[in-house]
Design a protein around this motif. Sequence first.
Motif, PDB file in Angstrom:
ATOM      1  N   GLY A   1       0.798  -1.219   0.000  1.00 57.33           N
ATOM      2  CA  GLY A   1       0.000   0.000   0.000  1.00 57.33           C
ATOM      3  C   GLY A   1       0.831   1.270   0.000  1.00 57.33           C
TER       4      GLY A   1
ATOM      5  N   ASP B   1       2.709   4.606  -0.856  1.00 58.56           N
ATOM      6  CA  ASP B   1       2.346   5.683  -1.768  1.00 58.56           C
ATOM      7  C   ASP B   1       3.603   6.300  -2.371  1.00 58.56           C
ATOM      8  OD1 ASP B   1       0.908   7.626  -3.118  1.00 58.56           O
ATOM      9  OD2 ASP B   1       0.748   8.941  -1.375  1.00 58.56           O
ATOM     10  N   GLY B   2       3.774   6.197  -3.685  1.00 57.96           N
ATOM     11  CA  GLY B   2       4.906   6.825  -4.358  1.00 57.96           C
ATOM     12  C   GLY B   2       6.056   5.875  -4.608  1.00 57.96           C
ATOM     13  N   HIS B   3       7.140   6.459  -5.111  1.00 56.79           N
ATOM     14  CA  HIS B   3       8.342   5.699  -5.464  1.00 56.79           C
ATOM     15  C   HIS B   3       9.548   6.436  -4.866  1.00 56.79           C
ATOM     16  CE1 HIS B   3       5.895   3.253  -8.112  1.00 56.79           C
ATOM     17  NE2 HIS B   3       5.331   4.371  -8.503  1.00 56.79           N
TER      18      HIS B   3
ATOM     19  N   PHE C   1       5.516  10.139   3.368  1.00 57.26           N
ATOM     20  CA  PHE C   1       4.170  10.620   3.684  1.00 57.26           C
ATOM     21  C   PHE C   1       3.622  10.000   4.961  1.00 57.26           C
ATOM     22  CE2 PHE C   1       4.509  10.772  -0.983  1.00 57.26           C
ATOM     23  CZ  PHE C   1       4.322  12.126  -1.173  1.00 57.26           C
TER      24      PHE C   1
ATOM     25  N   TYR D   1      -0.405   2.626  10.352  1.00 57.39           N
ATOM     26  CA  TYR D   1       0.141   3.668   9.482  1.00 57.39           C
ATOM     27  C   TYR D   1      -0.325   5.006  10.028  1.00 57.39           C
ATOM     28  CZ  TYR D   1       0.891  -0.099   6.126  1.00 57.39           C
ATOM     29  OH  TYR D   1       1.306  -1.248   5.515  1.00 57.39           O
TER      30      TYR D   1
END
Length: 200
Positions: free
Chosen positions: A138, A140-142, A153, A167
């Motif tokens: 899950g 978010d982003g790279h 984040f 999280y």
Amino acid sequence: MDETLTELGEYLSLKLDDGLSSYAVSFGELTLNVARDQIVRVLRLLHDDTRTRFVNITDIAGADYPGREERFDVVYHLLSPTQNLRIRVKVTTDAEQMVPSVTDVFPGADWYEREAYDMYGILFSGHPDLRRLLTDYGFDGHPLRKDFPLTGFVEVRYDEERKRVVYEPVKLAQEFRNFDYLSPWEGTNYVLPGDEKAEQ
């Protein structure tokens, strides 16, 4: 060594014809710049040709240049034990264009391509199992893209009371995103926390 690599570059430019955009010898390595749709053909020739025999894929790396139209370089590092040579092969792509997977030529490229996808978001067509490798599903982003924030984040931790992984949004103890880089030893333009006590 450079003469050998230059001869190899000339040989490959004749064999590959339109598949090879350019080549250069620098720092004791031959670098081939290849069209994205030709990568499988080029690596197959490097692997199978009796003059090259680059049978070992050492790594597939990514590089991010956000100012370019095709912002990513996909860099293949190969080794020929019989020739005692190394070679670097580069293709360019962006976040939408897929690079053909080379797992048919080098089965060991499987996890390297997954890592490039996970860290940069580079997509590989024909990959048998393209999913995240190092980050959570899950996520978010790279993380290795230049526009990814240094602090991320969310943070992941195990909550002892809930007995599960949770999280939470990142809480910064020090504000890195707006850091001013002024040295406290050379003097700052403001009062550092705790300094107000020294004046009393």
